[in-house]
Design a protein around this motif. Structure first.
Motif, short mmCIF file in Angstrom:
data_model
loop_
_atom_site.label_atom_id
_atom_site.label_comp_id
_atom_site.label_asym_id
_atom_site.label_seq_id
_atom_site.Cartn_x
_atom_site.Cartn_y
_atom_site.Cartn_z
N MET A 22 8.35 -9.91 6.76
CA MET A 22 7.26 -8.94 6.89
C MET A 22 6.63 -8.70 5.52
N LYS A 23 5.39 -8.18 5.54
CA LYS A 23 4.72 -7.79 4.31
C LYS A 23 5.19 -6.41 3.88
N ALA A 24 5.39 -6.24 2.58
CA ALA A 24 5.79 -4.94 2.05
C ALA A 24 5.39 -4.82 0.59
N ALA A 25 5.08 -3.62 0.18
CA ALA A 25 4.83 -3.35 -1.24
C ALA A 25 6.16 -3.10 -1.93
N ARG A 26 6.30 -3.59 -3.16
CA ARG A 26 7.56 -3.45 -3.88
C ARG A 26 7.33 -2.95 -5.29
N VAL A 27 8.28 -2.16 -5.77
CA VAL A 27 8.30 -1.68 -7.15
C VAL A 27 9.58 -2.17 -7.78
N SER A 28 9.46 -3.02 -8.82
CA SER A 28 10.64 -3.56 -9.52
C SER A 28 10.91 -2.83 -10.82
N PHE A 39 9.55 1.00 -12.88
CA PHE A 39 8.72 2.18 -12.79
C PHE A 39 7.48 2.03 -13.67
N GLY A 40 6.35 2.57 -13.19
CA GLY A 40 5.11 2.48 -13.94
C GLY A 40 3.95 3.05 -13.14
N GLY A 41 2.75 2.56 -13.42
CA GLY A 41 1.55 3.01 -12.75
C GLY A 41 1.29 2.22 -11.48
N PRO A 42 0.11 2.37 -10.90
CA PRO A 42 -0.22 1.64 -9.68
C PRO A 42 -0.05 0.13 -9.79
N GLU A 43 -0.23 -0.39 -11.01
CA GLU A 43 -0.09 -1.84 -11.20
C GLU A 43 1.35 -2.31 -11.03
N ALA A 44 2.31 -1.38 -11.01
CA ALA A 44 3.71 -1.74 -10.82
C ALA A 44 4.01 -2.08 -9.37
N VAL A 45 3.08 -1.81 -8.48
CA VAL A 45 3.28 -2.07 -7.05
C VAL A 45 2.71 -3.44 -6.70
N GLN A 46 3.56 -4.32 -6.22
CA GLN A 46 3.16 -5.68 -5.87
C GLN A 46 3.57 -5.99 -4.44
N MET A 47 2.78 -6.81 -3.77
CA MET A 47 3.12 -7.21 -2.41
C MET A 47 4.20 -8.29 -2.43
N ALA A 48 5.05 -8.27 -1.40
CA ALA A 48 6.14 -9.24 -1.30
C ALA A 48 6.41 -9.52 0.18
N ALA A 49 7.14 -10.61 0.42
CA ALA A 49 7.60 -10.95 1.77
C ALA A 49 9.09 -10.61 1.86
N LEU A 50 9.45 -9.77 2.84
CA LEU A 50 10.83 -9.33 3.01
C LEU A 50 11.28 -9.57 4.44
#
Length: 328
Positions: free
Chosen positions: A1-7, A9-20
């Motif tokens: 499934m598609k999901a946003a991931r944070v690896s 901590f940071g700003g909005p740019e820290a959020v990236q899409m991933a397949a889980l």
């Protein structure tokens, strides 16, 4: 499934899409197929690593999805696959599927679109507890809502008006004032006026014919907190909801004594964990008001889940009026 991931901590740019892999519901949980989820200021705080309850890295952010139940965990009763719900999941909702506690799911009215349900989440329940439980609102009272064009602010304006209050909307951008008026505000208090410590109280007096506010709902903090305290009536109540304006203010206890006023705080997540039955009563009244046409969420800006980073940046920069809702 598609999901946003944070690896990290940071700003909005820290959020990236991933397949889980699609998650499975645990005991007492349901799996929600997310149809819509709002973008919230608190998400920015979590992603930045500044929230009081931080998830372990990496994680999928996002709270309060609206969708349909896709699977039931062990021991879950009273729900069926396909039921339409608003689920008050604390994290994991910026995804196509997310598990949520079954006792923190609320059945949606048949006529409520998922995008409107998502626009209600975290805003209307916060406003309801601020008014009903912390401020002990009574019909006919004057309610000053600071940050009245934000998510919680607009919800507080709409609910206070629907419940029989007189609402003053504090706005820092006069260009957005119409949003608060459309939500039910009777008058606008200009938070951008010079010398806010004096001018806020003067504006409240003008708007009330020489009176004061019985209740203040404060999601801003900073200099607006003290100014609003000065605008409270005898036995008035101020509810601290957040510090979106920046600085965390302090209060001199002697001022509370002299004016017989109260300051209380609201952290909505605690209610879901400690008294879920009270949250169920909250949503029952909100949904009833919705079905009777007394409250309607302001139109939201709808964006695809893949644009979550951009949506968070828009929220951070206050570049969008009203709420942003993501759809997977």
């Amino acid at each position: 499934m598609k999901a946003a991931r944070v690896s990290a901590f940071g700003g909005p740019e820290a959020v990236q899409m991933a397949a889980l892999d699609r998650p499975q519901p645990g005991p007492g949980e349901v799996l929600v197929r997310v149809q819509a989820v709002s973008v919230n200021y608190v998400d920015l705080v979590v992603i930045a690593g500044r929230y009081q309850f931080l998830p372990k890295l990496p994680f999928t952010p996002g709270k309060g999805p609206a969708g349909t139940i896709a699977a039931l965990g062990e021991g879950v009763t009273g729900w069926a696959v396909g039921d339409r719900v608003l689920a008050m999941a604390e994290i994991g909702s910026y995804a196509e599927y997310t598990p949520a506690p079954a006792n923190q799911c609320y059945r949606l009215p048949d006529a409520m679109p998922f995008t409107e349900a998502a626009a209600l989440a975290l805003a209307y329940d916060t406003a309801w507890f601020a008014l009903r439980e912390r401020a002990r609102f009574q019909p006919g009272e004057t309610v000053l809502v600071l940050g009245a064009t934000g998510a919680v602010g607009l919800a507080a304006v709409a609910l206070a008006r629907a419940l029989g209050g007189r609402v003053l909307a504090g706005v820092s951008s006069p260009a957005k004032a119409q949003l608060a008026l459309d939500a039910g505000a009777e008058a606008i208090i200009d938070l951008s006026a010079p010398d806010i410590r004096e001018s806020l109280r003067a504006q409240v007096r003008d708007a009330t014919g020489g009176g004061a506010a019985d209740i203040v709902i404060d999601p801003l903090g900073d200099v607006y907190f003290e100014a609003a305290l000065r605008a409270l009536a005898w036995r008035g109540r101020l509810v601290v909801v957040g510090f979106a304006a920046g600085a965390i203010p302090s209060v001199k206890a002697n001022y509370l004594l002299v004016k017989n006023i109260e300051v209380s705080g609201l952290q909505i997540s605690d209610y879901r964990k400690r008294v879920p039955q009270d949250v169920a009563a909250c949503f029952a009244e909100i949904f009833s008001l919705y079905e009777r046409g007394l409250v309607t969420p302001a139109p939201a800006t709808v964006m695809p889940l893949e644009q979550v980073s951009q949506a968070l940046a828009l929220l951070r920069d206050r570049a969008v009026a009203g709420r942003i809702v993501l759809t997977p």
